[in-house]
Each structure stands twice: as C-alpha cells, then as structure tokens.
Design a protein around this motif. Structure first.
Motif, PDB file in Angstrom:
ATOM      1  N   LYS A 120       0.808  -1.227   0.000  1.00 49.85           N
ATOM      2  CA  LYS A 120       0.000   0.000   0.000  1.00 49.85           C
ATOM      3  C   LYS A 120       0.838   1.273   0.000  1.00 49.85           C
ATOM      4  O   LYS A 120       0.282   2.368  -0.057  1.00 49.85           O
ATOM      5  CB  LYS A 120      -0.915   0.005   1.231  1.00 49.85           C
ATOM      6  CG  LYS A 120      -2.088  -0.962   1.115  1.00 49.85           C
ATOM      7  CD  LYS A 120      -3.000  -0.812   2.328  1.00 49.85           C
ATOM      8  CE  LYS A 120      -4.005  -1.955   2.397  1.00 49.85           C
ATOM      9  NZ  LYS A 120      -4.607  -2.065   3.729  1.00 49.85           N
ATOM     10  N   LEU A 121       2.155   1.135   0.100  1.00 57.24           N
ATOM     11  CA  LEU A 121       2.980   2.352   0.100  1.00 57.24           C
ATOM     12  C   LEU A 121       2.811   3.079  -1.226  1.00 57.24           C
ATOM     13  O   LEU A 121       2.579   2.445  -2.253  1.00 57.24           O
ATOM     14  CB  LEU A 121       4.460   1.990   0.262  1.00 57.24           C
ATOM     15  CG  LEU A 121       4.892   1.299   1.551  1.00 57.24           C
ATOM     16  CD1 LEU A 121       6.399   1.161   1.580  1.00 57.24           C
ATOM     17  CD2 LEU A 121       4.417   2.055   2.776  1.00 57.24           C
ATOM     18  N   PRO A 122       2.951   4.397  -1.206  1.00 53.21           N
ATOM     19  CA  PRO A 122       2.902   5.113  -2.481  1.00 53.21           C
ATOM     20  C   PRO A 122       4.015   4.603  -3.394  1.00 53.21           C
ATOM     21  O   PRO A 122       5.086   4.235  -2.916  1.00 53.21           O
ATOM     22  CB  PRO A 122       3.148   6.573  -2.105  1.00 53.21           C
ATOM     23  CG  PRO A 122       3.254   6.641  -0.635  1.00 53.21           C
ATOM     24  CD  PRO A 122       3.205   5.269  -0.060  1.00 53.21           C
ATOM     25  N   GLU A 123       3.759   4.571  -4.692  1.00 54.55           N
ATOM     26  CA  GLU A 123       4.790   4.139  -5.636  1.00 54.55           C
ATOM     27  C   GLU A 123       5.908   5.165  -5.704  1.00 54.55           C
ATOM     28  O   GLU A 123       5.693   6.355  -5.451  1.00 54.55           O
ATOM     29  CB  GLU A 123       4.169   3.978  -7.026  1.00 54.55           C
ATOM     30  CG  GLU A 123       3.272   2.773  -7.111  1.00 54.55           C
ATOM     31  CD  GLU A 123       3.668   1.846  -8.244  1.00 54.55           C
ATOM     32  OE1 GLU A 123       4.403   2.290  -9.138  1.00 54.55           O
ATOM     33  OE2 GLU A 123       3.249   0.671  -8.219  1.00 54.55           O
ATOM     34  N   PHE A 124       7.076   4.713  -6.060  1.00 58.95           N
ATOM     35  CA  PHE A 124       8.148   5.653  -6.361  1.00 58.95           C
ATOM     36  C   PHE A 124       7.790   6.416  -7.629  1.00 58.95           C
ATOM     37  O   PHE A 124       7.028   5.927  -8.455  1.00 58.95           O
ATOM     38  CB  PHE A 124       9.456   4.893  -6.610  1.00 58.95           C
ATOM     39  CG  PHE A 124      10.058   4.318  -5.373  1.00 58.95           C
ATOM     40  CD1 PHE A 124      10.686   5.149  -4.461  1.00 58.95           C
ATOM     41  CD2 PHE A 124       9.995   2.972  -5.109  1.00 58.95           C
ATOM     42  CE1 PHE A 124      11.246   4.632  -3.310  1.00 58.95           C
ATOM     43  CE2 PHE A 124      10.550   2.439  -3.957  1.00 58.95           C
ATOM     44  CZ  PHE A 124      11.182   3.271  -3.059  1.00 58.95           C
ATOM     45  N   THR A 125       8.363   7.587  -7.795  1.00 62.07           N
ATOM     46  CA  THR A 125       8.178   8.278  -9.064  1.00 62.07           C
ATOM     47  C   THR A 125       8.939   7.487 -10.129  1.00 62.07           C
ATOM     48  O   THR A 125       9.818   6.688  -9.814  1.00 62.07           O
ATOM     49  CB  THR A 125       8.766   9.699  -9.011  1.00 62.07           C
ATOM     50  OG1 THR A 125      10.181   9.579  -8.788  1.00 62.07           O
ATOM     51  CG2 THR A 125       8.135  10.517  -7.900  1.00 62.07           C
ATOM     52  N   LYS A 126       8.594   7.745 -11.379  1.00 66.48           N
ATOM     53  CA  LYS A 126       9.247   7.023 -12.467  1.00 66.48           C
ATOM     54  C   LYS A 126      10.760   7.291 -12.460  1.00 66.48           C
ATOM     55  O   LYS A 126      11.560   6.391 -12.704  1.00 66.48           O
ATOM     56  CB  LYS A 126       8.634   7.446 -13.795  1.00 66.48           C
ATOM     57  CG  LYS A 126       9.042   6.544 -14.938  1.00 66.48           C
ATOM     58  CD  LYS A 126       8.285   6.861 -16.189  1.00 66.48           C
ATOM     59  CE  LYS A 126       8.878   6.098 -17.352  1.00 66.48           C
ATOM     60  NZ  LYS A 126       8.288   6.491 -18.628  1.00 66.48           N
ATOM     61  N   ASP A 127      11.104   8.511 -12.147  1.00 62.33           N
ATOM     62  CA  ASP A 127      12.519   8.885 -12.077  1.00 62.33           C
ATOM     63  C   ASP A 127      13.266   8.096 -11.014  1.00 62.33           C
ATOM     64  O   ASP A 127      14.370   7.605 -11.244  1.00 62.33           O
ATOM     65  CB  ASP A 127      12.611  10.374 -11.732  1.00 62.33           C
ATOM     66  CG  ASP A 127      13.402  11.097 -12.774  1.00 62.33           C
ATOM     67  OD1 ASP A 127      13.255  10.731 -13.963  1.00 62.33           O
ATOM     68  OD2 ASP A 127      14.173  12.011 -12.385  1.00 62.33           O
ATOM     69  N   GLN A 128      12.638   8.009  -9.835  1.00 62.41           N
ATOM     70  CA  GLN A 128      13.235   7.214  -8.758  1.00 62.41           C
ATOM     71  C   GLN A 128      13.362   5.761  -9.190  1.00 62.41           C
ATOM     72  O   GLN A 128      14.402   5.137  -8.989  1.00 62.41           O
ATOM     73  CB  GLN A 128      12.354   7.277  -7.492  1.00 62.41           C
ATOM     74  CG  GLN A 128      12.566   8.515  -6.643  1.00 62.41           C
ATOM     75  CD  GLN A 128      11.609   8.511  -5.435  1.00 62.41           C
ATOM     76  OE1 GLN A 128      10.428   8.173  -5.564  1.00 62.41           O
ATOM     77  NE2 GLN A 128      12.115   8.872  -4.269  1.00 62.41           N
ATOM     78  N   GLN A 129      12.306   5.234  -9.831  1.00 61.95           N
ATOM     79  CA  GLN A 129      12.332   3.833 -10.262  1.00 61.95           C
ATOM     80  C   GLN A 129      13.454   3.585 -11.270  1.00 61.95           C
ATOM     81  O   GLN A 129      14.141   2.581 -11.196  1.00 61.95           O
ATOM     82  CB  GLN A 129      10.992   3.430 -10.881  1.00 61.95           C
ATOM     83  CG  GLN A 129       9.905   3.198  -9.849  1.00 61.95           C
ATOM     84  CD  GLN A 129       8.830   2.217 -10.330  1.00 61.95           C
ATOM     85  OE1 GLN A 129       8.957   1.585 -11.371  1.00 61.95           O
ATOM     86  NE2 GLN A 129       7.770   2.084  -9.568  1.00 61.95           N
ATOM     87  N   ARG A 130      13.614   4.512 -12.214  1.00 56.27           N
ATOM     88  CA  ARG A 130      14.699   4.365 -13.199  1.00 56.27           C
ATOM     89  C   ARG A 130      16.047   4.292 -12.497  1.00 56.27           C
ATOM     90  O   ARG A 130      16.891   3.475 -12.824  1.00 56.27           O
ATOM     91  CB  ARG A 130      14.705   5.580 -14.150  1.00 56.27           C
ATOM     92  CG  ARG A 130      14.036   5.344 -15.481  1.00 56.27           C
ATOM     93  CD  ARG A 130      14.126   6.601 -16.336  1.00 56.27           C
ATOM     94  NE  ARG A 130      15.481   6.856 -16.831  1.00 56.27           N
ATOM     95  CZ  ARG A 130      15.980   6.292 -17.930  1.00 56.27           C
ATOM     96  NH1 ARG A 130      15.262   5.467 -18.636  1.00 56.27           N
ATOM     97  NH2 ARG A 130      17.207   6.580 -18.315  1.00 56.27           N
ATOM     98  N   LEU A 157       6.691  -1.209 -12.681  1.00 57.69           N
ATOM     99  CA  LEU A 157       8.057  -1.708 -12.915  1.00 57.69           C
ATOM    100  C   LEU A 157       8.130  -2.407 -14.274  1.00 57.69           C
ATOM    101  O   LEU A 157       9.056  -2.191 -15.050  1.00 57.69           O
ATOM    102  CB  LEU A 157       8.484  -2.678 -11.804  1.00 57.69           C
ATOM    103  CG  LEU A 157       9.843  -3.355 -12.022  1.00 57.69           C
ATOM    104  CD1 LEU A 157      10.976  -2.329 -12.093  1.00 57.69           C
ATOM    105  CD2 LEU A 157      10.143  -4.392 -10.938  1.00 57.69           C
ATOM    106  N   TRP A 158       7.132  -3.218 -14.573  1.00 59.46           N
ATOM    107  CA  TRP A 158       7.140  -3.947 -15.844  1.00 59.46           C
ATOM    108  C   TRP A 158       7.192  -2.959 -17.028  1.00 59.46           C
ATOM    109  O   TRP A 158       8.013  -3.103 -17.927  1.00 59.46           O
ATOM    110  CB  TRP A 158       5.911  -4.861 -15.958  1.00 59.46           C
ATOM    111  CG  TRP A 158       5.848  -5.552 -17.292  1.00 59.46           C
ATOM    112  CD1 TRP A 158       5.150  -5.163 -18.393  1.00 59.46           C
ATOM    113  CD2 TRP A 158       6.587  -6.719 -17.668  1.00 59.46           C
ATOM    114  NE1 TRP A 158       5.384  -6.019 -19.438  1.00 59.46           N
ATOM    115  CE2 TRP A 158       6.254  -6.991 -19.024  1.00 59.46           C
ATOM    116  CE3 TRP A 158       7.481  -7.571 -17.008  1.00 59.46           C
ATOM    117  CZ2 TRP A 158       6.792  -8.075 -19.722  1.00 59.46           C
ATOM    118  CZ3 TRP A 158       8.013  -8.648 -17.710  1.00 59.46           C
ATOM    119  CH2 TRP A 158       7.672  -8.897 -19.047  1.00 59.46           C
TER     120      TRP A 158
END
Ligand SMILES: [Zn+2]
Length: 421
Positions: A120-130, A157-158
């Motif tokens: 349930k945690l907020p997702e990382f931003t796309k930048d953080q994920q990259r 992520l996918w």
C-alpha cells in the motif's frame, strides 16, 4: 579456484528493492532506537512520496524493544515504514497506521500484515524507479550476475523495464513474477501477467504468480511438522493462506500457462504445497511449480515431487546467517535442513540465488556456505555448482562470467563485455 559460468543466475531476488536499498536508507547502523535521530531527512532517496522508508534494522542488541511510540517521538507527522532485516516484519508509526487503515498496539506489523502494508505504500516516481533499476543492474553486474529472477514485479516496474529494454538500457536478463497477498488481488494480477507476456522483450520475461505460504525460521513462523526448539508441545509456525485458495490459484495460474511459485520454508509448508500440486495435477492441470527457499524438505516430500514439474530455488547463503541458531530452533527436524544433495540425488532441478536485499547477491558466498555447511552435518552438495547457478535456458541472452577466488574477473552480457569499476 576459477569458475567460468554461462548465464550466471540469481534465481530468487527482489530486484527493485535491491536497487532501492543500495540507494536508500539503511538502518543497519542503528545500535539503539535513539539512533533514529541520526537519519538525514533531507535525502530524497529516503522517500516514497511523503513516506520515509528505510530497511534493515536489527534490534537484537538494542537496549529497548522497537515500538511505534519511539517512531512517533522522532516522526510525529510523517508516515514511516521500516522493514526489519529479515524482510518479515516492519516497524511503523501512528501516522503510517492511520494512512494504512490498520491498527497495531506496538507498531510492529508481522508477515501478511507487513506485506499488505508494503503493497500500500505510495509508488516511487518514475525517475526514482529508473534510478533504482540502474542501481540494481549495477549491483548484480558487479557481483557477476547477468540473469536474475525477480519475485516482486508491479505493473509500473514492468512497463518501465519494457521501455528500458527497448532502449538497450538493461545490462541484465530479467524474469518477473508477481506476488499476490489475498484472493481479491489475484484476478487482477493474473490478468496483468497475461497482458505482460505479450510485451516481453529478448531480455525480459514474465513468468507468473507467487505467494507466501508460510513465514521465516528467524521469527518462528515457518510452518514445521514439529514444534520449535525441540519441544514436545508448542507453536509449529503458521500458514498464511487456506490451502483451498492456494489450490485454486495454482490451478488458474497453470491454466493461464504461467508458473506458480510458493514461498515455503518449513518442511510441513513444503509438504502441503507438493501434496496440493499432486492433487491439482491428478485433475488434469499441468504447470511449473517453483518452491522458493525449500530450506527444509522431508524425504517423502522429495519423492512426491518426482512426477511434477518442480524446481527448488535455494539460497545457500541463508545458512551463513541462520547457522548460529538453526540446530537449536529445529531440534529433530535439523536433519531436513538445506536438502540440496537429497534433491540432486532425486534429480529434482535446483537453482541457487541470494534473496537480495535480504542477503547480498554473491555467487561466492553461496560457494562458501556449501563448503562450510558440511561441517554442520549438512550433506555435501556433489552437484555442479556452476550449473545450479546458471540460467537453464541457453537461448536467453548469451552471457558468461569468470570468477576467481571470489573476484569477478570478467563479465560478458549478451555478447558485450561489461566494464567493471
Ligand atoms: Zn525473497
């Protein structure tokens, strides 16, 4: 000793978490709860949206027991989520409980609650994920790995991995699995996996669905056939799902042409899952069953695996972390622990991995664990270590790694040499 290993494979990892924790907040430095005061709250890598997320505390030598009131003192307004080093519990504050819609007197969430909270945690931003993907690739590559099997995929992520794969930004061949925590989310995940299969790339494969059937030995929640600590009566651990639901998920996952993976650590957990797989197979449904960890197996369980399509994913390095208490905790059942040789003799396929970020990704630590565990009455593995650490599909990203005495000498991924810093 020198190893040249084709497609050096870590068969059980948490990919994004590995990248996240190499960039994010490690709590392993904490010697007491008041060391929370040392955390640099200005570091953007420590946040998921406005949540502070850290990993890896271990209270064993602390003077106090972790409690939500301690977190509330340091973080009265911001939600805080801190998974423990074993990855099976988390420490949260009052603000986090409010946002999660959960109640807890202590602020310690165990097993299923812990995993649901994590989801349930907020997702990382796309930048953080990259950034986390790059950091994870670097972490595995530095350890010599060219192939990983991730147990914790999400749709975001996918999509990101597909995009990065198409731009030739990946330096790993990645297999993905999605973890389901309750029947209600299974339907959506199955649907997502089937759609994801259509956007696979040469370096990216969607494999299937995973669930946790039991807990861990460290927190005495792995499900055993006898009570913990050699007692005649007492807790044997627990299971996190009713077996009928597991069977339904297994059947539907196989029907969809996907693999079904189950976290089973205790001998009784593994036995029940294998029994269920036999039952489902007898009804005419066939598919791949992956047993994650498979740290304890009874001989009759191994025999029952023979007609099934089973692969056991083991992490010898867990022995290095567990060896101090293993025999004491398991009593009579110790003889079933780390059964790599029994599986080899029964010709059940096994793959080795490291379960990062719980343990660091390292081929060599697994080798050391296999060598040293012989002196702790664990049967010597006479199989081919390089083979058990190699991705079984020779058509998946042609790669090799040379490791000499624990040092990665060369890593060649998909026909290209990767420079090591
Ligand atoms: Zn894991």
């Amino acid at each position: 000793m020198l190893f040249k290993i084709p497609r050096l494979y870590d068969s059980h990892t948490h990919f994004l978490a590995t990248g996240e924790f190499s960039a994010g907040l490690h709590l392993g430095f904490m010697k007491k709860a008041d060391d929370l005061a040392l955390i640099d709250l200005k570091n953007p890598a420590y946040y998921r949206s406005d949540w502070i997320v850290g990993f890896g505390w271990n209270e064993t030598d602390w003077p106090e027991v972790p409690h939500k009131s301690i977190l509330d003192k340091y973080f009265p307004d911001r939600p805080v989520f801190f998974p423990r080093m074993d990855g099976h519990r988390s420490w949260v504050n009052t603000r986090a409980l409010q946002l999660l819609g959960m109640t807890s007197d202590t602020g310690l969430l165990l097993e299923k609650e812990h995993l649901q909270a994590w989801d349930k945690l907020p997702e990382f931003t796309k930048d953080q994920q990259r950034r986390h993907v790059f950091s994870a690739c670097r972490t595995y590559n530095k350890a010599g790995f060219t192939h990983v099997r991730d147990m914790s995929c999400t749709p975001s992520l996918w999509n990101l991995l597909v995009e990065m794969s198409e731009k030739n930004e990946l330096t790993l061949a990645i297999e993905e699995n999605v973890t389901t925590h309750e029947m209600d989310d299974f339907e959506g995940m199955l649907d997502f996996c089937q759609r994801a299969k259509k956007s696979e790339t040469p370096l990216l494969r969607m494999k299937g669905i995973k669930l946790f059937y039991d807990g861990s030995l460290g927190s005495e929640t792995a499900f055993l056939s006898k009570p913990y600590n050699g007692k005649a009566e007492g807790p044997r651990g627990r299971t996190l799902w009713p077996l009928e639901q597991v069977e339904e998920i297994m059947m539907r996952t196989w029907q969809a042409g996907l693999e079904f993976s189950v976290h089973t650590i205790g001998d009784e957990a593994a036995h029940q899952i294998v029994q269920s797989a036999r039952k489902i197979s007898a009804q005419g449904f066939v598919g791949r069953l992956n047993l994650e960890h498979a740290q304890m197996l009874r001989p009759e369980t191994i025999q029952m695996m023979k007609p099934l399509h089973v692969r056991c994913h083991m992490q010898p390095c867990h022995w290095l972390s567990d060896k101090v208490w293993l025999e004491q905790k398991l009593g009579d059942l110790y003889k079933y622990v780390f059964p790599w040789e029994a599986l080899k003799v029964a010709q059940i396929p096994i793959s080795f991995g490291c379960d990062s970020p719980v343990e660091p990704p390292s081929f060599w630590r697994n080798k050391v664990a296999l060598d040293e565990s012989v002196h702790a009455k664990i049967r010597k593995f006479t199989g081919d270590l390089a083979l058990a650490h190699s991705h079984p599909d020779a058509t998946f990203a042609n790669s090799f790694t040379v490791i000499e005495e624990g040092v990665v000498q060369e890593i060649n991924f998909n026909g290209k040499s990767l420079l090591l810093e």
